[in-house]
Scaffold this active site. Structure first.
Site, PDB file in Angstrom:
ATOM      1  N   ASP A 157     -14.764  34.755 -56.374  1.00 39.86           N
ATOM      2  CA  ASP A 157     -13.683  35.726 -56.586  1.00 39.86           C
ATOM      3  C   ASP A 157     -13.645  36.687 -55.413  1.00 39.86           C
ATOM      4  O   ASP A 157     -14.683  37.195 -54.983  1.00 39.86           O
ATOM      5  CB  ASP A 157     -13.929  36.544 -57.870  1.00 39.86           C
ATOM      6  CG  ASP A 157     -13.720  35.732 -59.136  1.00 39.86           C
ATOM      7  OD1 ASP A 157     -13.141  34.628 -59.043  1.00 39.86           O
ATOM      8  OD2 ASP A 157     -14.124  36.204 -60.215  1.00 39.86           O
ATOM      9  N   ASP A 186     -18.905  37.085 -56.359  1.00 40.01           N
ATOM     10  CA  ASP A 186     -17.805  38.053 -56.250  1.00 40.01           C
ATOM     11  C   ASP A 186     -17.922  38.856 -54.964  1.00 40.01           C
ATOM     12  O   ASP A 186     -19.014  39.335 -54.625  1.00 40.01           O
ATOM     13  CB  ASP A 186     -17.860  39.020 -57.442  1.00 40.01           C
ATOM     14  CG  ASP A 186     -17.947  38.303 -58.775  1.00 40.01           C
ATOM     15  OD1 ASP A 186     -16.939  37.744 -59.205  1.00 40.01           O
ATOM     16  OD2 ASP A 186     -19.051  38.280 -59.375  1.00 40.01           O
ATOM     17  N   ASP A 235     -20.459  32.743 -60.799  1.00 39.81           N
ATOM     18  CA  ASP A 235     -19.576  32.731 -59.641  1.00 39.81           C
ATOM     19  C   ASP A 235     -20.155  33.707 -58.615  1.00 39.81           C
ATOM     20  O   ASP A 235     -21.211  34.294 -58.851  1.00 39.81           O
ATOM     21  CB  ASP A 235     -18.148  33.143 -60.038  1.00 39.81           C
ATOM     22  CG  ASP A 235     -18.063  34.600 -60.488  1.00 39.81           C
ATOM     23  OD1 ASP A 235     -19.119  35.277 -60.562  1.00 39.81           O
ATOM     24  OD2 ASP A 235     -16.950  35.063 -60.755  1.00 39.81           O
TER      25      ASP A 235
END
Ligand code: UTP
Ligand code: MN
Length: 498
Positions: free
Chosen positions: A422, A334, A332
């Site tokens: 995120d 962040d 992902d």
């Protein structure tokens, strides 16, 4: 209180230094006992430094005994020093720091024994097969005292360890899981490949089980236990199920116990209720289970920058997580976003989410409002999740926005992909702690907290650093401030790939 790597050698014949000098210096540091190596330093300089240290309250022993805690040498050429130490010290002396003169001069300047940092250590080179020296542990037990870059010379061992750690995690066996994670992290930090079992002899965090695996890999090129796991139905099924966003080991276990083995088993079983996160997880599984590239992360940075500055021009955006540590690929991306005005961060994420929605690129959003409350700190049981406002997103990323195009399956002609992002938004006075916590790696963070607790009597988490002795919170506006409070040498993000 000081980090003491385990170094062997020991007792030495004595050579008294200026016995005639009267000793009326007051001892200020009872736990520290120095021995200055005369070699290279010379007798008169040694006398001078001895008296200087004693005048500042240090204990300096004339002889090398097993009470000595810090050996200081002007000769920092590891091989000759160690050869000499070995010759004059046949017995092992655990818990001694072998330091170069910089530790001594730093300590004299500060008027106290400064914390031992890796730059002070005179480390013995890793032994190779047939090396005349016994292998020695100069590697710290704490990941936060080891510089770990992405260059892993021991991948064939760490890959095996990671399978074992994962399997223990799937079976809810925390201790052996952590043991393999720690061992992985130690091997990742080594400057070269382990070529014989002897080279691991005094490395920290390697137990019998890990050594057995290393031995197998050295002898056969693979570990049978790992091979067995890789073809084990339970392991394979857990691996598959937990690859879905929103599915952890507990859910995987539940499904496995019900006899489910594949995605179609799950999706056709009408008694199974998938929550919203899992539904999105299945919907975008192909994209999300494909690694995000650094180019994609850069492109997402502009997307997030744009959305954040559109709603709050004064806000700041920082890339964190694996990409901040220099990784080429991640699961992902962040980001930490915050505002210079304390309290303004509260409305930041909801506004950013609205903006992303407006742009038509928000595929999934799980927003968690802040539950952060300084009055509830220090938190003695911190484990990864913090109380800052955050959101777990799936965004649509256009190929045209990515330099060199998307990291996509061959033949994929959609021109976009789904990516996990995120965002976390701490109040600005908590920013440094949040950045340190979210930069990772997980193992680095675990050991930072453990080091703070065990070695310094402090409690560290993503929110704050608390000194238990002084009973106060320590302020920090940068990551460097936090390392300094902990008496740790600063590590750049790219050195935290533990
Ligand atoms: P990630 O899981 O994103 O890991 O968490 P990563 O290092 O970026 O690696 P990728 O994404 O798999 O490539 C990043 C860091 O954020 C912390 C984790 O402990 C990790 O160190 N984190 C994550 C928190 O502190 N709190 C959270 O709620 C989530
Ligand atoms: Mn990440």
């Amino acid at each position: 209180m000081f980090h003491t790597p385990i170094v062997p050698f020991a007792r030495k014949r004595s050579r008294p230094v200026e016995a005639a000098v009267p000793r009326h210096d007051v001892v200020k540091f009872k736990d520290v006992r120095l021995y200055l190596v005369e070699r290279k330093m010379g007798c008169s300089r040694r006398n001078f430094l001895t008296q200087l240290a004693r005048s500042k309250g240090f204990i300096v022993d004339d002889n090398l005994s097993d009470e000595v805690t810090h050996v200081v040498s002007e000769d920092s050429r590891a091989s000759s020093l160690w050869k000499w130490l070995k010759e004059c010290a046949p017995k092992n002396l655990p818990g001694v720091n072998v330091l170069d003169i910089s530790w001594f001069t730093d300590s004299m300047r500060e008027g106290r024994p400064v914390a031992v940092e890796t730059k002070h250590l005179i480390q013995i080179p890793l032994p190779t097969e047939g090396s005349p020296l016994t292998p020695v542990a100069t590697v710290s037990r704490y990941a936060c005292q080891r510089r770990t870059t992405l260059e892993n010379h021991n991948k064939k061992f760490t890959d095996a360890f990671e399978v074992l750690a994962e399997s223990y995690e799937f079976n809810n066996m925390e201790r052996p899981c952590l043991a393999f994670r720690r061992a992985t992290s130690v091997l990742k930090s080594l400057p070269c490949a382990v070529r014989c079992l002897g080279a691991t002899q005094d490395l920290p965090c390697l137990g019998q089980h890990t050594k057995k695996v290393i031995e197998e890999v050295l002898q056969c090129g693979r570990s049978f236990e790992v091979e067995e796991l890789l073809s084990d139905e339970r392991y394979q099924t857990f691996k598959l199920f937990t690859s879905v966003f929103g599915v952890g080991p507990k859910t995987a276990e539940k499904w496995f116990c019900r006899g489910l083995r594949s995605f179609s088993d799950i999706l056709t079983d009408h008694s199974i209720h998938l929550n919203r996160m899992q539904q999105s997880g299945f919907l975008h599984h192909g994209d999300i289970s494909r690694a995000v590239s650094a180019a994609e992360a850069r492109s997402l940075r502009s997307v997030i920058d744009g959305a954040v500055h559109c709603v709050t021009p004064a806000a700041t955006v920082a890339l964190t997580g694996g990409f901040h540590r220099g990784k080429e690929f991640g699961h992902d991306v962040d980001f930490i976003v915050t505002t210079p005005e304390l309290g303004e961060e509260e409305s930041l994420l909801p506004n950013v989410i609205d903006e992303l929605k407006k742009q038509g690129i928000l595929l999934y959003c799980n927003y968690q409002a802040s539950t952060f409350d300084m009055r509830k700190l220090p938190n003695h049981h911190f484990e990864a999740m913090d109380n800052f406002a955050k959101c777990f997103l799936i965004l649509r990323l256009e190929s045209s926005q990515v330099e060199g195009g998307l990291h996509c399956a061959e033949g994929d002609i959609r021109g976009w992909r789904a990516v996990r992002v995120d965002l976390v938004s701490p109040p600005v006075d908590r920013y440094a702690f949040a950045l340190l916590g979210w930069t990772g790696s997980r193992q680095f963070e675990r050991d930072l907290r453990r080091f703070a607790q065990v070695e310094r009597g402090m409690i560290l988490d993503n929110h704050a650093l608390y000194d238990k002795k002084k009973k106060e919170f320590l302020a920090a506006s940068t990551e460097k401030d936090i390392f300094a409070h902990l008496g740790l040498e600063y590590m750049e993000p790219w050195q935290r790939n533990a």
